[in-house]
Motif scaffolding. Structure first.
Motif, short mmCIF file in Angstrom:
data_model
loop_
_atom_site.label_atom_id
_atom_site.label_comp_id
_atom_site.label_asym_id
_atom_site.label_seq_id
_atom_site.Cartn_x
_atom_site.Cartn_y
_atom_site.Cartn_z
N TYR A 46 39.19 32.51 61.99
CA TYR A 46 40.38 33.00 61.29
C TYR A 46 40.00 33.33 59.85
O TYR A 46 39.46 32.49 59.13
N LYS A 108 52.45 39.90 64.55
CA LYS A 108 52.95 38.99 63.51
C LYS A 108 53.83 39.76 62.53
O LYS A 108 53.40 40.76 61.93
N ARG A 152 57.66 29.94 59.22
CA ARG A 152 58.33 29.54 57.98
C ARG A 152 59.67 30.23 57.78
O ARG A 152 60.40 29.91 56.83
N ALA A 172 47.54 28.60 62.63
CA ALA A 172 46.36 27.95 62.05
C ALA A 172 46.71 27.57 60.61
O ALA A 172 46.33 28.26 59.68
N THR A 177 48.40 23.20 53.53
CA THR A 177 49.77 23.38 54.05
C THR A 177 49.97 22.65 55.37
O THR A 177 51.11 22.39 55.76
O1 LIG Z 1 52.00 29.05 56.38
C1 LIG Z 1 50.92 28.45 56.28
O2 LIG Z 1 50.79 27.48 55.56
C2 LIG Z 1 49.72 28.90 57.03
C3 LIG Z 1 49.95 30.23 57.67
C4 LIG Z 1 48.76 30.75 58.34
O3 LIG Z 1 47.70 30.20 58.31
C5 LIG Z 1 48.89 31.97 59.11
O4 LIG Z 1 49.94 32.61 59.08
O5 LIG Z 1 47.94 32.31 59.81
#
Ligand SMILES: O=C(O)CCC(=O)C(=O)O
Length: 269
Positions: A46, A108, A152, A172, A177
């Protein structure tokens, strides 16, 4: 029905990632799983520097493998990869059904762009484009699909709540976070009275982006949770929702005269 979440140890070796998915999904099927969830970008490390190198068209090598594995094991299989389409890159979750058919692609919607000084800066939008639609599919229940940072945005979960019983998020989170928000965000779906399943890659301390791990299934309470190493977790999705939605009937108690969460376009599903 039984849901399995595969917390794959993703490496830079794509062929190895794919062959491990074959083996672990077969193992999950052997345990009676009917829906299997893989981590965000299961075929690739990632990070923005990896997306273009590992990106594929859909169909392509990785999603062809998903299709075959879904068919061989007669289950629904959900997994995200970096996707290339018409010169643009997306973080895309593909869902395959038990006949090996592609049921949907969820790109996404909310790109992960954050800047916490001295801790973490990540800008997916430097390389990726966002998707523009909501995505649901039907199996033993109706399932809403999001990817990681999508988690989120409570509005998305609230819209899915009108028709779904389960939300799945390949994700991920990281070492900052993850401990702060990962479980909290999933459990917040308690307000929406839904099952929520998240699939993280296993933690690799040597990676440029260290994933938190701890893939989880919640129904308000945590009902299954992985550690940070490669593993499969299982959850049986049961009658709970029908009961709790009847006992605490918040959907009919909403004050639609005072507020609303509205989709501008519904997208697929
Ligand atoms: O929102 C987060 O803290 C991580 C988000 C992330 O890693 C993602 O969107 O791939």
């Amino acid at each position: 029905f039984r849901l399995a979440v595969v917390q794959l140890q993703v490496s830079s070796d794509k062929a190895n990632n794919l062959s491990k998915v074959r083996r672990l999904v077969k193992e999950a099927a052997g345990q009676g799983s009917k829906v299997v969830l893989l981590p965000e970008c299961f075929n690739s490390p990632y990070g923005t520097s990896f997306f273009s190198k590992y990106a594929e068209k859909i169909p392509g090598e990785s999603t062809q493998m998903l299709s075959e594995v879904a068919k061989e094991n007669k289950l629904h299989l959900v997994g995200s990869i970096p996707e290339e389409d018409s010169g643009k890159l997306y973080n895309t979750c593909a869902v395959f059904g038990p006949e090996g058919e592609l049921i949907l692609k969820h790109r996404k919607i909310h790109l992960f762009d954050i800047d916490v000084p001295g801790k973490i800066r990540f800008q997916e939008s430097e390389t990726l484009s966002p998707g523009n639609s909501l995505s649901t599919f039907d199996t033993f229940c109706r399932v809403g699909v999001g990817i990681c940072y999508d988690m989120r945005f409570a509005e998305l979960a609230q819209l899915y709540n009108r028709k779904c019983q389960l939300l799945v998020y390949p994700g991920a989170f990281n070492m900052m976070t993850g401990p702060a928000h990962w479980e909290l965000l999933q459990r917040a779906a308690l307000d929406n009275q839904m099952y929520v399943a998240t699939a993280s890659p296993a933690r690799d301390e040597a990676a440029s982006y260290v994933a938190w791990g701890h893939s989880t299934v919640v129904n308000g309470e945590v009902i299954a949770k992985a550690g940070h190493e490669e593993s499969i977790i299982y959850a049986d999705i049961l009658q709970y929702l029908a009961d709790i939605r009847q006992q605490i009937p918040i959907s009919s108690q909403r004050r639609d005269d005072l507020y609303a969460v509205t989709a501008m376009q519904q997208g697929s599903g």
